[in-house]
Design a protein around this motif. Structure first.
Motif, short mmCIF file in Angstrom:
data_model
loop_
_atom_site.label_atom_id
_atom_site.label_comp_id
_atom_site.label_asym_id
_atom_site.label_seq_id
_atom_site.Cartn_x
_atom_site.Cartn_y
_atom_site.Cartn_z
N ARG A 120 -47.51 -36.79 -11.68
CA ARG A 120 -46.76 -35.95 -12.63
C ARG A 120 -47.10 -34.49 -12.44
O ARG A 120 -46.22 -33.62 -12.47
N GLU A 121 -48.38 -34.21 -12.22
CA GLU A 121 -48.81 -32.82 -11.99
C GLU A 121 -48.21 -32.28 -10.69
O GLU A 121 -47.76 -31.14 -10.64
N TYR A 122 -48.19 -33.11 -9.65
CA TYR A 122 -47.63 -32.68 -8.38
C TYR A 122 -46.13 -32.41 -8.54
O TYR A 122 -45.60 -31.42 -8.01
N GLU A 123 -45.44 -33.29 -9.26
CA GLU A 123 -43.99 -33.13 -9.43
C GLU A 123 -43.68 -31.85 -10.20
O GLU A 123 -42.73 -31.14 -9.89
N GLU A 124 -44.51 -31.53 -11.19
CA GLU A 124 -44.32 -30.29 -11.95
C GLU A 124 -44.51 -29.07 -11.06
O GLU A 124 -43.71 -28.13 -11.11
N SER A 125 -45.57 -29.08 -10.24
CA SER A 125 -45.80 -27.93 -9.35
C SER A 125 -44.70 -27.82 -8.31
O SER A 125 -44.30 -26.71 -7.92
N MET A 126 -44.17 -28.94 -7.88
CA MET A 126 -43.08 -28.94 -6.91
C MET A 126 -41.83 -28.31 -7.52
O MET A 126 -41.15 -27.50 -6.89
N ARG A 127 -41.53 -28.67 -8.78
CA ARG A 127 -40.34 -28.10 -9.43
C ARG A 127 -40.49 -26.60 -9.63
O ARG A 127 -39.53 -25.85 -9.45
N LEU A 128 -41.68 -26.15 -9.97
CA LEU A 128 -41.91 -24.71 -10.12
C LEU A 128 -41.71 -23.99 -8.79
O LEU A 128 -41.13 -22.89 -8.74
N ARG A 129 -42.18 -24.61 -7.71
CA ARG A 129 -42.00 -24.01 -6.38
C ARG A 129 -40.52 -23.95 -6.01
O ARG A 129 -40.04 -22.96 -5.45
N HIS A 130 -39.79 -25.03 -6.30
CA HIS A 130 -38.36 -25.04 -6.01
C HIS A 130 -37.64 -23.94 -6.80
O HIS A 130 -36.74 -23.28 -6.29
N ALA A 131 -38.06 -23.75 -8.06
CA ALA A 131 -37.43 -22.72 -8.88
C ALA A 131 -37.69 -21.33 -8.31
O ALA A 131 -36.80 -20.48 -8.30
N THR A 147 -31.39 -8.98 -11.27
CA THR A 147 -32.79 -8.58 -11.35
C THR A 147 -33.67 -9.79 -11.06
O THR A 147 -33.21 -10.94 -11.10
N THR A 148 -34.92 -9.53 -10.77
CA THR A 148 -35.86 -10.62 -10.53
C THR A 148 -35.97 -11.53 -11.75
O THR A 148 -35.99 -12.76 -11.62
N THR A 149 -36.02 -10.93 -12.93
CA THR A 149 -36.14 -11.73 -14.15
C THR A 149 -34.92 -12.63 -14.35
O THR A 149 -35.05 -13.82 -14.67
N ALA A 150 -33.72 -12.07 -14.18
CA ALA A 150 -32.50 -12.86 -14.34
C ALA A 150 -32.44 -13.99 -13.31
O ALA A 150 -32.07 -15.12 -13.63
N SER A 151 -32.81 -13.68 -12.07
CA SER A 151 -32.79 -14.68 -11.01
C SER A 151 -33.76 -15.82 -11.31
O SER A 151 -33.43 -17.00 -11.13
N ARG A 152 -34.95 -15.48 -11.76
CA ARG A 152 -35.94 -16.51 -12.06
C ARG A 152 -35.53 -17.34 -13.27
O ARG A 152 -35.76 -18.56 -13.31
N THR A 153 -34.91 -16.70 -14.25
CA THR A 153 -34.48 -17.42 -15.45
C THR A 153 -33.40 -18.44 -15.11
O THR A 153 -33.49 -19.62 -15.50
N ILE A 154 -32.37 -18.01 -14.38
CA ILE A 154 -31.29 -18.93 -14.01
C ILE A 154 -31.83 -20.05 -13.13
O ILE A 154 -31.46 -21.23 -13.29
N ALA A 155 -32.72 -19.72 -12.20
CA ALA A 155 -33.30 -20.73 -11.31
C ALA A 155 -34.08 -21.78 -12.12
O ALA A 155 -33.98 -22.98 -11.85
N ARG A 156 -34.85 -21.32 -13.11
CA ARG A 156 -35.60 -22.27 -13.95
C ARG A 156 -34.63 -23.17 -14.71
O ARG A 156 -34.86 -24.37 -14.84
N PHE A 157 -33.56 -22.58 -15.24
CA PHE A 157 -32.56 -23.38 -15.96
C PHE A 157 -31.98 -24.47 -15.05
O PHE A 157 -31.81 -25.62 -15.47
N VAL A 158 -31.67 -24.10 -13.81
CA VAL A 158 -31.06 -25.04 -12.89
C VAL A 158 -32.02 -26.18 -12.54
O VAL A 158 -31.64 -27.35 -12.52
N ILE A 159 -33.28 -25.84 -12.28
CA ILE A 159 -34.27 -26.87 -11.96
C ILE A 159 -34.53 -27.76 -13.17
O ILE A 159 -34.66 -28.99 -13.04
N ASP A 160 -34.58 -27.17 -14.36
CA ASP A 160 -34.75 -27.97 -15.57
C ASP A 160 -33.55 -28.88 -15.79
O ASP A 160 -33.69 -30.00 -16.33
N ALA A 161 -32.36 -28.42 -15.39
CA ALA A 161 -31.16 -29.26 -15.52
C ALA A 161 -31.33 -30.56 -14.75
O ALA A 161 -30.94 -31.64 -15.21
N TYR A 162 -31.91 -30.45 -13.57
CA TYR A 162 -32.17 -31.64 -12.76
C TYR A 162 -33.07 -32.62 -13.50
O TYR A 162 -32.77 -33.82 -13.61
N SER A 163 -34.18 -32.13 -14.03
CA SER A 163 -35.14 -33.00 -14.71
C SER A 163 -34.55 -33.62 -15.97
O SER A 163 -34.71 -34.82 -16.22
N LEU A 164 -33.86 -32.81 -16.76
CA LEU A 164 -33.29 -33.30 -18.02
C LEU A 164 -32.19 -34.33 -17.76
O LEU A 164 -32.12 -35.36 -18.45
#
Length: 201
Positions: A120-131, A147-164
Motif C-alpha cells: 500500500r505504501e509503495y502504491e501510494e508513492s507510485m501514484r505521487l510519482r505519476h502525478a 502555472t506549476t501549481t495549476a499543473s500539479r493540482t490537475i495532475a493530482r485530481f487525475v491520478i486520484d480519479a484513477y484510484s477513486l
C-alpha cells in the motif's frame, strides 16, 4: 558474436516478464510476506542480481507495469493531436487504466495489495510519482500555459480519479462524475477567452 540490439532488447523484456509472472504466481499462491526475493529468483531460474537489474525492490515486482502506466499518462499530454482538448485525452487514458485494473483477473492482486502495508505504501508513492510526471508534462506544454501549481493540482485530481474509480462499485459512472469536476477545475485555470481544454490558439 554480439547480438543485434533488437534481439537483445527482446530477450531482456522476456526475462523481465518471466520474473514478474513468476513473482506474482508465488505471491498469490503462498502470500506476499511468505515469499522472498531469492525464492522468486530460484523459481524464475535467474540470479538475484539479474532480478535486481530489472526490479529495484520486492514491491516493484507486483507493480511491474509501473513505468508503462507512467509513460501512457504523460503521452496522453504530449502525444495528443494539435488543438485536441487535454482533459478528454486524460480521461480516455485513465478509463483504460481503470478497466485494466478492475478486470476480474486483477481482483486477487488488489486484495493482496490491500492486505500488505508495504505494498500500500509503495502504491501510494507510485501514484505521487505519476502525478508529478503528469504535472511536468502539463506545465511543459506551451499551448496549455499553466502555472506549476495549476499543473500539479490537475495532475493530482487525475491520478486520484484513477484510484477513486477503481474502488467504486460502478467505475464508469465514477469516472463520469469525477471528470465533470476536473473539467470545471480546469476551466477555472484557463486564460480569459481560451476554450476549455484546448491546446492553444
Amino acid at each position: 558474436m554480439t547480438e543485434p540490439p533488437g534481439r537483445r532488447e527482446r530477450k531482456k523484456a522476456a526475462t523481465r516478464q518471466k520474473i514478474a509472472d513468476t513473482a506474482l504466481r508465488l505471491f498469490l499462491e503462498r502470500g506476499y510476506e511468505a515469499v522472498g526475493i531469492r525464492d522468486v529468483a530460484a523459481e524464475a531460474d535467474v540470479a538475484v542480481t539479474t532480478l535486481f537489474s530489472h526490479f529495484a525492490s520486492k514491491e516493484a515486482l507486483v507493480f511491474e507495469r509501473d513505468d508503462d502506466f507512467e509513460q501512457r499518462l504523460t503521452q496522453a499530454v504530449t502525444g495528443r493531436a494539435p488543438h485536441e482538448p487535454l482533459i478528454p485525452a486524460l480521461r480516455r487514458e485513465i478509463h483504460a487504466l481503470v478497466r485494466h485494473c478492475t478486470a476480474d483477473s486483477a481482483a486477487p492482486i488488489w486484495r493482496m495489495i490491500d492486505e500488505s502495508p508495504a505494498l500500500r505504501e509503495y502504491e501510494e508513492s507510485m501514484r505521487l510519482r505519476h502525478a508529478e510526471s503528469l504535472a511536468t508534462a502539463i506545465a511543459a506544454d506551451p499551448g496549455l500555459s499553466q502555472t506549476t501549481t495549476a499543473s500539479r493540482t490537475i495532475a493530482r485530481f487525475v491520478i486520484d480519479a484513477y484510484s477513486l474509480a477503481r474502488e467504486a462499485p460502478d467505475p464508469d459512472a465514477a469516472l463520469d462524475e469525477i471528470f465533470r469536476m476536473i473539467e470545471a477545475a480546469w476551466a477555472v485555470t484557463r486564460p480569459s477567452g481560451q476554450p476549455v481544454g484546448t491546446a492553444g490558439p
